[in-house]
Design a protein around this motif. Structure first.
Motif, PDB file in Angstrom:
ATOM      1  N   ASP A  48       0.834  -1.209   0.000  1.00 15.84           N
ATOM      2  CA  ASP A  48       0.000   0.000   0.000  1.00 15.84           C
ATOM      3  C   ASP A  48       0.863   1.251   0.000  1.00 15.84           C
ATOM      4  N   GLN A  49       1.884   1.197   0.829  1.00 18.96           N
ATOM      5  CA  GLN A  49       2.770   2.360   0.923  1.00 18.96           C
ATOM      6  C   GLN A  49       3.520   2.567  -0.398  1.00 18.96           C
ATOM      7  N   ALA A  50       3.972   1.471  -0.985  1.00 20.48           N
ATOM      8  CA  ALA A  50       4.702   1.564  -2.257  1.00 20.48           C
ATOM      9  C   ALA A  50       3.810   2.167  -3.341  1.00 20.48           C
ATOM     10  N   LEU A  51       2.546   1.771  -3.363  1.00 17.78           N
ATOM     11  CA  LEU A  51       1.637   2.310  -4.384  1.00 17.78           C
ATOM     12  C   LEU A  51       1.385   3.791  -4.150  1.00 17.78           C
ATOM     13  N   LYS A  52       1.244   4.158  -2.887  1.00 15.74           N
ATOM     14  CA  LYS A  52       1.019   5.580  -2.587  1.00 15.74           C
ATOM     15  C   LYS A  52       2.225   6.415  -3.023  1.00 15.74           C
ATOM     16  N   ILE A  53       3.407   5.862  -2.787  1.00 13.40           N
ATOM     17  CA  ILE A  53       4.614   6.614  -3.159  1.00 13.40           C
ATOM     18  C   ILE A  53       4.753   6.689  -4.677  1.00 13.40           C
ATOM     19  N   SER A  54       4.449   5.583  -5.358  1.00 13.22           N
ATOM     20  CA  SER A  54       4.722   5.591  -6.800  1.00 13.22           C
ATOM     21  C   SER A  54       3.592   6.204  -7.618  1.00 13.22           C
ATOM     22  N   PHE A  55       2.458   6.506  -6.983  1.00 10.92           N
ATOM     23  CA  PHE A  55       1.394   7.217  -7.694  1.00 10.92           C
ATOM     24  C   PHE A  55       1.104   8.519  -6.977  1.00 10.92           C
ATOM     25  N   PRO A  56       2.019   9.458  -7.105  1.00 11.34           N
ATOM     26  CA  PRO A  56       1.788  10.705  -6.383  1.00 11.34           C
ATOM     27  C   PRO A  56       0.637  11.477  -7.006  1.00 11.34           C
ATOM     28  N   GLY A  57      -0.555  11.111  -6.604  1.00 13.05           N
ATOM     29  CA  GLY A  57      -1.714  11.865  -7.076  1.00 13.05           C
ATOM     30  C   GLY A  57      -1.720  13.189  -6.360  1.00 13.05           C
TER      31      GLY A  57
ATOM     32  N   TYR B  25       0.415   9.699 -16.435  1.00 10.04           N
ATOM     33  CA  TYR B  25      -0.512   9.577 -15.312  1.00 10.04           C
ATOM     34  C   TYR B  25      -1.607   8.555 -15.643  1.00 10.04           C
ATOM     35  N   ARG B  29      -2.306   4.093 -14.629  1.00 11.03           N
ATOM     36  CA  ARG B  29      -3.542   3.657 -13.977  1.00 11.03           C
ATOM     37  C   ARG B  29      -4.388   2.714 -14.818  1.00 11.03           C
ATOM     38  N   PRO B 116       9.654   0.631   1.589  1.00 10.32           N
ATOM     39  CA  PRO B 116       9.459   0.566   0.131  1.00 10.32           C
ATOM     40  C   PRO B 116      10.245   1.629  -0.635  1.00 10.32           C
ATOM     41  N   LEU B 120      11.872   1.250  -4.342  1.00  9.15           N
ATOM     42  CA  LEU B 120      11.383   2.135  -5.401  1.00  9.15           C
ATOM     43  C   LEU B 120      12.482   2.995  -6.021  1.00  9.15           C
ATOM     44  N   THR B 148      -5.659   3.139  -3.070  1.00  4.99           N
ATOM     45  CA  THR B 148      -4.309   3.489  -2.612  1.00  4.99           C
ATOM     46  C   THR B 148      -3.783   4.764  -3.267  1.00  4.99           C
ATOM     47  N   ALA B 149      -3.826   4.808  -4.599  1.00 11.99           N
ATOM     48  CA  ALA B 149      -3.225   5.950  -5.281  1.00 11.99           C
ATOM     49  C   ALA B 149      -4.110   7.188  -5.183  1.00 11.99           C
ATOM     50  N   GLU B 150      -5.420   7.011  -5.301  1.00 13.43           N
ATOM     51  CA  GLU B 150      -6.305   8.180  -5.275  1.00 13.43           C
ATOM     52  C   GLU B 150      -6.832   8.450  -3.874  1.00 13.43           C
TER      53      GLU B 150
END
Lengths: 63, 194
Positions: A48-57, B25, B29, B116, B120, B148-150
């Motif tokens: 979860d953390q990795a996804l949050k970091i790699s998708f900086p929305g 972007y 996704r 992570p 990364l 997670t991302a949004e």
């Protein structure tokens, strides 16, 4: 006592929603005894953390 | 999306100035170049139509990404509508590979390390992560990334995609399990054996 498959489901759900006290108790008890599920939980949190970091929305809470 | 071009908000320059960032972007996704291109085009069209409402309170890129996010959500929504998400309980179930018939782990999960950020930093890892994301089904990926991302809440995801909480949790659980398995096999176990 719940098995690892059930624990894995609860681990995932707990990341999206608060569990009932019964579920929480069952999971906590299972995790006290099961290193592999503990590791699985660490992996999912990592993911979860990795996804949050790699998708900086953008810091937008709602669409 | 780190650097913000300080170009004038002239629509003629949008494709050059913001196209690549918007495309990246979207592609991250949806994992489909055609769909990503289409979404970016739709974003530009919608932006042109509502350009007079752009008040300059945010930068053009931020504004365009806001529109793109709505387009992405529309895309996810139509995907769910098309398939009327009936989740097969047996098919495509990563649990079958993970647990034996008594619900015990078949193989112990590996140690992934604590941070992570470290993984990364590796371009190779980011590539593996993208590949793995591309391998999970579009519905699972949509739910996972919205969460997670949004950063949408479970309730918001259910509302937006018109699915039940039970469906959402099954999708999330399977998405996480599938992505976890892919990374474990393609990165962490590989690393152990190197």
């Amino acid at each position: 006592m719940i098995n690892c498959r059930e624990a894995a489901r609860l681990i995932s759900r707990s990341m999206d929603q608060p569990l009932t006290w019964r579920e929480k108790l069952a999971l906590r008890f299972h995790l006290m005894l099961c290193d592999w599920c503990l590791r699985y939980r660490a992996q999912l949190l990592w993911l979860d953390q990795a996804l949050k970091i790699s998708f900086p929305g953008q810091p937008v809470n709602k669409l | 999306m780190s650097q913000e071009p300080t170009k004038q908000p002239n629509p003629k320059h949008w494709a050059n100035d913001y196209g690549p960032a918007l495309f990246r972007y979207a592609l991250a996704r949806v994992s489909d170049r055609g769909v990503a291109e289409e979404l970016v085009q739709e974003t530009f069209l919608a932006a042109l139509k509502s350009f007079d409402q752009f008040e300059g309170q945010s930068t053009v890129q931020t504004w365009l990404i806001g529109i793109l996010r709505h387009k992405l959500l529309d895309h996810f929504r139509s995907q769910f509508k098309r398939q009327a998400v009936e989740i097969p309980m047996e098919e495509d179930d990563p649990e079958r590979d993970l647990f034996d018939t008594r619900g015990r782990w078949k193989h112990p999960p590996a140690q992934w390390g604590s941070d992570p950020h470290v993984a990364l930093q590796s371009r190779e890892f980011r590539q593996v992560l993208n590949d793995c994301l591309g391998r999970i089904s579009p519905e699972k990926r949509a739910v996972l990334l919205l969460r997670t991302a949004e950063g949408l809440s479970s309730d918001e995801i259910c509302r937006q995609l018109a699915i039940t909480p039970a469906n959402m949790w099954v999708l999330m659980h399977r998405a996480r399990a599938a992505l976890r398995r892919c990374l474990e096999n393609r990165w962490f176990r590989e690393k152990e054996s190197r």
